[in-house]
Design a protein around this motif. Sequence first.
Motif, PDB file in Angstrom:
ATOM      1  N   ARG A 111     -13.177 -11.974 -13.286  1.00 51.88           N
ATOM      2  CA  ARG A 111     -12.450 -11.754 -13.554  1.00 51.88           C
ATOM      3  C   ARG A 111     -12.495 -11.412 -15.601  1.00 51.88           C
ATOM      4  NH1 ARG A 111      -9.762 -17.141 -12.341  1.00 51.88           N
ATOM      5  NH2 ARG A 111     -10.861 -18.238 -14.990  1.00 51.88           N
ATOM      6  N   GLU A 112     -13.454 -11.292 -16.310  1.00 53.24           N
ATOM      7  CA  GLU A 112     -13.551 -11.427 -18.140  1.00 53.24           C
ATOM      8  C   GLU A 112     -14.461  -9.726 -17.517  1.00 53.24           C
ATOM      9  OE1 GLU A 112     -14.714 -15.037 -18.648  1.00 53.24           O
ATOM     10  OE2 GLU A 112     -12.952 -15.595 -17.951  1.00 53.24           O
ATOM     11  N   PHE A 169       0.583  -1.294   0.039  1.00 52.35           N
ATOM     12  CA  PHE A 169      -0.221   0.017   0.037  1.00 52.35           C
ATOM     13  C   PHE A 169       0.811   0.978   0.264  1.00 52.35           C
ATOM     14  CE2 PHE A 169      -4.111  -2.484   0.597  1.00 52.35           C
ATOM     15  CZ  PHE A 169      -4.762  -1.481  -0.164  1.00 52.35           C
ATOM     16  N   GLU A 224      -7.672   0.283 -10.701  1.00 49.81           N
ATOM     17  CA  GLU A 224      -7.165  -0.659 -11.432  1.00 49.81           C
ATOM     18  C   GLU A 224      -6.329  -2.118 -10.610  1.00 49.81           C
ATOM     19  OE1 GLU A 224      -2.983   0.538 -12.162  1.00 49.81           O
ATOM     20  OE2 GLU A 224      -3.543   0.684 -14.264  1.00 49.81           O
ATOM     21  N   ASN A 225      -5.716  -1.853  -9.265  1.00 46.98           N
ATOM     22  CA  ASN A 225      -5.375  -3.235  -8.843  1.00 46.98           C
ATOM     23  C   ASN A 225      -6.747  -3.829  -8.343  1.00 46.98           C
ATOM     24  OD1 ASN A 225      -2.421  -2.711  -7.427  1.00 46.98           O
ATOM     25  ND2 ASN A 225      -2.973  -1.008  -7.448  1.00 46.98           N
ATOM     26  N   PHE A 226      -7.944  -3.080  -7.264  1.00 46.64           N
ATOM     27  CA  PHE A 226      -8.539  -3.681  -7.038  1.00 46.64           C
ATOM     28  C   PHE A 226      -9.913  -4.460  -7.538  1.00 46.64           C
ATOM     29  CE2 PHE A 226      -5.665  -2.021  -3.685  1.00 46.64           C
ATOM     30  CZ  PHE A 226      -5.903  -3.229  -3.470  1.00 46.64           C
ATOM     31  N   ILE A 286      -9.929  -6.207 -10.170  1.00 45.78           N
ATOM     32  CA  ILE A 286     -10.091  -7.531 -10.554  1.00 45.78           C
ATOM     33  C   ILE A 286     -11.189  -8.117  -8.841  1.00 45.78           C
ATOM     34  CG2 ILE A 286      -8.137  -8.388  -9.990  1.00 45.78           C
ATOM     35  CD1 ILE A 286      -8.227  -9.698 -12.543  1.00 45.78           C
ATOM     36  N   ASP A 287     -10.163  -7.885  -8.332  1.00 39.50           N
ATOM     37  CA  ASP A 287     -11.182  -8.293  -6.855  1.00 39.50           C
ATOM     38  C   ASP A 287     -12.666  -8.294  -6.877  1.00 39.50           C
ATOM     39  OD1 ASP A 287      -8.111  -9.692  -6.471  1.00 39.50           O
ATOM     40  OD2 ASP A 287      -8.100  -7.734  -5.180  1.00 39.50           O
ATOM     41  N   GLN A 291       2.580   0.562  -4.069  1.00 42.54           N
ATOM     42  CA  GLN A 291       2.210   0.397  -5.389  1.00 42.54           C
ATOM     43  C   GLN A 291       0.854   1.314  -5.264  1.00 42.54           C
ATOM     44  OE1 GLN A 291       2.514  -3.149  -7.049  1.00 42.54           O
ATOM     45  NE2 GLN A 291       1.336  -2.811  -8.411  1.00 42.54           N
ATOM     46  N   PHE A 307     -13.713  -7.099 -15.150  1.00 44.57           N
ATOM     47  CA  PHE A 307     -13.681  -5.781 -14.804  1.00 44.57           C
ATOM     48  C   PHE A 307     -13.194  -4.616 -15.296  1.00 44.57           C
ATOM     49  CE2 PHE A 307      -8.995  -5.485 -14.848  1.00 44.57           C
ATOM     50  CZ  PHE A 307      -8.647  -6.540 -15.400  1.00 44.57           C
ATOM     51  N   ASN A 308     -12.761  -4.437 -16.479  1.00 42.33           N
ATOM     52  CA  ASN A 308     -12.491  -3.135 -17.008  1.00 42.33           C
ATOM     53  C   ASN A 308     -13.953  -2.792 -17.277  1.00 42.33           C
ATOM     54  OD1 ASN A 308      -9.431  -2.943 -17.457  1.00 42.33           O
ATOM     55  ND2 ASN A 308      -9.707  -4.434 -18.759  1.00 42.33           N
ATOM     56  N   TYR A 345       2.532   5.668  -6.157  1.00 42.89           N
ATOM     57  CA  TYR A 345       2.114   5.290  -7.755  1.00 42.89           C
ATOM     58  C   TYR A 345       1.323   6.348  -8.108  1.00 42.89           C
ATOM     59  CZ  TYR A 345       1.293   3.242 -12.022  1.00 42.89           C
ATOM     60  OH  TYR A 345       1.160   3.264 -13.527  1.00 42.89           O
TER      61      TYR A 345
END
Lengths: 363, 419
Positions: free
Chosen positions: A301-302, A43, A292-294, A296-297, A46, A304-305, A50
């Motif tokens: 996963r297909e 944390f 951007e990081n989370f 996907i959680d 990144q 998340f964008n 970032y």
Amino acid sequence: MEARRRRGHGIFSGGIAWSDLHPGTVAAVVFLLAWPSFTSDFFTFQIGAYSLILGTIALSLMLLAGYGGMVSLAQLTVAGITAYLVAILGDNSVGVMGLGWPWWLTVPAAILAGAVLGALIGAISVRTEGIYTIMITLAIAVVSFFFVRQNYVLFNGWTGFAGVEPPTLFGIYWRDPVPFYYLSLLVAGGFFCAVAYVSRSTFGLGLQAIRDNPRRMRALGFDVALHRIFAFFLAGLIAATAGVLLVWFNGRVSPGTMGVEASIDILVIAVVGGLRHPIGPFLGAVGFVLLENFAIDLIDRERFNTVIGLVFLLVVLFSPDGLLGLWNRIRPRLRFDRNARPVAGRATMDAAGQPASARQSTS
Amino acid sequence: MYRTRKTLFTAAALLAGSTGLAGIAQAEDTIKMGALATLEGAFAALGEDSMRGVTMALEEVDYMAGGKKIELVTGSSDASPDSAIRATRKLVEQDGVQVMVGPLSGSEGLAVKDYAKTQPDVTFVNGTSAAQDTTLRDPAPNFFRFSTDGAQWMAGLGEYAYNVKGYRSVAVLAEDYSFPYTQVFGFLEPFCRLGGKAPADARFWVPIGNKDYSSVIAALPDDVDAIYVALGGADAINFLTQYEQAGGELPLVAGSITVDQSVLGSKGRTRDFVIGTPSAGPISDTWDDPRWDAFVAAYQKRFPDGFPSPTLFSHGYYINTKALLLGIEAVGGDLSDGGAALRAALSALEFETPTGMVTLDPRRNAVADIFLTEVIVGPEGNLVNKTLEVIPAVSQTFGLAYEKFLEYGQVSRENPPCE
């Protein structure tokens, strides 16, 4: 560097006394300083560092777009070229270029070159307005991307450079999460104050006046083009310094670092954060990096964008001023400002959606 | 007012702190496994198929290995090394995975290998990234590749193009990064040793995600016998469609992912045009072998909406995941020594895959069988790769001694020169 030195001076001469400091500001500063003490390395580095780097690049765009009315898609190009220069002038592990200059020469040279590049981009694009500025800076970003991608002698093509390390100074390795976070915070905080100061300076007021009515300013005897080019130079300085941090953060730089999609990300960060106050880009950057990081959680996963896109769409849809505007709209309802100081003035400004910094230019 | 705001900040701080700590706390009886694939960008469809391979390997053992439950955490990149490193860092440092499978593409593999050196207690197993130097030069002691590299995949194709097809000079069209460099090297090295030519001005390098190939197609020379194409995913489909529409007539020789199921299985008008194209790679759609048939049947049953037949991406991720699970099984799920025992077990691992036996060389790169193939119309009317020949036990150094092989030099746009 110079801009940062002026900060101390600016706080006192710019009509801000310590007693004027909002408690929220103090809390935010304490929070940011204490951040590494209660978070994991991930944390700190990144997410924290970032966000600060992306926020600083977006801040340079905010300076141009918010105060100058010029939307440039080439700010990441400035950062990217500076990152390349650090790898080219200093050391890298690829075996192409790497002139081996010491860091105290590499870093200022790269930043100065980046700022000059920023001014050059400005010189090319300032005589255009609105959508044409976007188009010409987009063209510059695309040309630069393809140039570094196809040039193998200087830029090592698609692969780019790896193994770019920050120096070890005072016994501290500056790539370690905590030192790097504070370095990023110092740079981001410095430029944040510098931009806040510039917005109140004669130059900044002139720039905002040019944004609102260039013809009148020209008639009053202001050199409109020069003002804008200087704004590009300052923005270039900010983006270039962030570029140095970016290459140290990634340890590598490749054409993808400054690709068109990444450039648009910077625009998204600035717009979603809010273009009316220097804090906006940082809010946008934090939101962007977290998503951007989370994302996907959160979801399949297909998909998340899609979530990332939807969130940004919703923010822009419900608040044209980005997260900042959203905050301004919610704030009166939460009654946080019941006993805020310039009651009447602030209320009217809030109704008009104008933050404090824009007030001076319009009044 | 102050209190409200302070509460807000405290709440935010607590929230951030607790999510930060969540990665560290985990139950004793689970092992966290990361899987990284390109779920964004030009290779998104390939990344999806990769995850099917991971899922298959895990479901085979019911998410259990060595008596521990395997918890899967997914990461996504867009095929750029930067994004791969960001995703890997999140998996390792935030989610706290002890073992990781991935990444998918070449330059990502090089970057993850470098990152692996900074995390000696985490065991990395490749996905399908196939750049040569991921394991050949300066390898990481905790990075394993049970799938083969891009030059190994080309085994036999250069000889076939020269001897059987009779091609004497080829143009080259490939994406501009480490994996196609490796493939071009693997194809041209034998082709040119036999006397074939591939002049430097007839080699075209395009960026990943290129959409318009008209300028490349216009610049293709007429005096070559064939075009060697090493493009993947959407890039391959775009080129093939545009080349056909432009009336291109030169025969093709294809890289491993240019005419595999991720391209052949797509809908479009490239069909007739690619029939007869020779290629080579780690799988062959029609290999007549019970192990492969069982794998295909399992894939089709589990993923009715997947490709008609598994691609080398689901295959590669399946093999690598399976190897990792076998390794965890061998050490009884004990990773308490920072995975040292697991890595020793992996180094010594030999196992049956759907495409034959796989062993590792001293640099932890696979030695495996490679298939020389040709595109035909399959029994159900879809395009498939027919097995022409199986080249057994291809090693990364083509059977040469390690030092001798290094003399070929690093793969690049100009290696081999082939003038």
